[in-house]
Design an enzyme around this catalytic site. Sequence first.
Site, mmCIF file in Angstrom:
data_model
loop_
_atom_site.group_PDB
_atom_site.id
_atom_site.type_symbol
_atom_site.label_atom_id
_atom_site.label_comp_id
_atom_site.label_asym_id
_atom_site.label_seq_id
_atom_site.Cartn_x
_atom_site.Cartn_y
_atom_site.Cartn_z
ATOM 1 N N ASP A 173 0.796 -1.161 0.175
ATOM 2 C CA ASP A 173 -0.029 0.027 -0.072
ATOM 3 C C ASP A 173 0.782 1.224 0.094
ATOM 4 O OD1 ASP A 173 -2.520 -1.501 0.047
ATOM 5 O OD2 ASP A 173 -2.659 -1.311 2.050
ATOM 6 N N GLU A 174 1.967 1.292 0.739
ATOM 7 C CA GLU A 174 2.847 2.346 0.631
ATOM 8 C C GLU A 174 3.406 2.588 -0.549
ATOM 9 O OE1 GLU A 174 6.937 3.902 3.185
ATOM 10 O OE2 GLU A 174 6.012 2.050 3.626
#
Length: 504
Positions: A173-174
Amino acid sequence: MPESQEGIKQNKRRKHFICLIAVLCLVGVVVLVAVGVMQSTSMQRNMKFGIVLDAGSSHTALYIYQWPAEKMNNTGLVEQLTSCNVKGPGISSYWRNVEQAGPSLRACLDKAKQSIPKEQHGETPVYLGATAGMRLLRLQNPAQSEKLLQAVETFISSYPFDFRGARIISGADEGAFGWITINYLMGNFGTVSAGGDPDTLGALDLGGASTQVTFIPNNVVKSPEDSKFFRLYGRSYHMYTHSFLCYGKDQAMKMLLQSLVVTDNGTISSPCFNDGYEKLINVSAFYDSPCTPDPPRTTHETVKLIGTGSSKECRSHVSQLLNHSSCNCSTCSFNGVCQPPIWGKFGAFSAFYYVMDFFSKHGPLKNLDQVQAAVERFCNMAWQEAKHMYNMKEKYLSENCFSGHYILMLLTEGYNFTGSNWNSIQFLKKIKGSDAGWTLGYMLNLTNMIPAELPYTETLMNEASFLSIMVIFSLCVLILLLLAFLVMKRKLCGVEQGATLGTA
């Protein structure tokens, strides 16, 4: 006498006509100016705000974003209002003193209160996303990481904002949110390159505890865990993204130092520090992370780090951090991780930018060879000479030899960039006033502010209507001025004719 009275009446009519023309001209000019001003500032009247705290491994930063309230669900203009760096280490460092983690954020949260109008505090969403530092703590001590997040949530909840929780975000997600941020700010969504492919930038992120690579490959991503799908502005994006935990700059240095041999008198020598550099290090600092799980190789509690300043040897040591012994795919990055071939343009930010910015201080580096030469010059420089030449904190200055070689190894031997495509990388700090990073993409996702179609034009009216009004009123003003000129000319001619008759 009657002729004189008729002349007076004509003069009065002319004056009234000229006054009417002057008033109409003034009205026309006022309309032109008002429409122009309203067109350029119409969307600045009512703004919404959002706050994201980036709780990284080495520090925490707070970002305040703003956007026009009228375009909540069709925004294309979310921008960064301001930011604040929290003093002290990242929140994961407070795991032994959980009660101190929340108060460490006080100064930046107070700044947010001052930056956002008081009447909008209650409707301003606040998010905290914790990254690799907290991911490591969760691996090491799940209960303590949860307690730490709860303590931070309790503190932030005491502020008048609409706090929507703190969570540890995954590495994937980062990487994906970083990709969304830079392409959103660059205005790339919805555009297509000449070859018919989505015209987007890949994202390269380097933090203290992890590094992420994200891009749209030119073939199918074979590993489902490294695949992400988004539909943005009416287009589908299938991306490759992978996060390497423990391969952020700080954790990689720990792994390097842990691998060095400690002598009987309690010293370690490293070619990745300038010749003449010395520093006392607590041995426990090598082994406080899941990235360095091996037991200490010495009975000393502290060791002295001595720099020997050899660029060639440092490069060799750093290269050993990346394992290329196995690959079950046609192409891999390192540590056996499958990666499609690098393709397209990339934006590199966070530590990538700061390290490259340091080596570019004496002039732009136009290709890979020049970057390697700049890193080599610095590594072979004596510590005293380096301190004299660069005005920066010794901690960061001393790490630049390692950092320079590490990003070179990571980009070339890790992610497979070469001299031929090196210039496809843009090293970014800000884009249009907003910091490059994952936080903006994170907020856009959580506030559901990325629509499926293109955003509305952020103006009072569309371009055609605006131009039509400006042209019509401009023509009216010109016609009125022409009429005034003709009337004045006729009056002057009459005056001259009268003067001639009087003389005769």
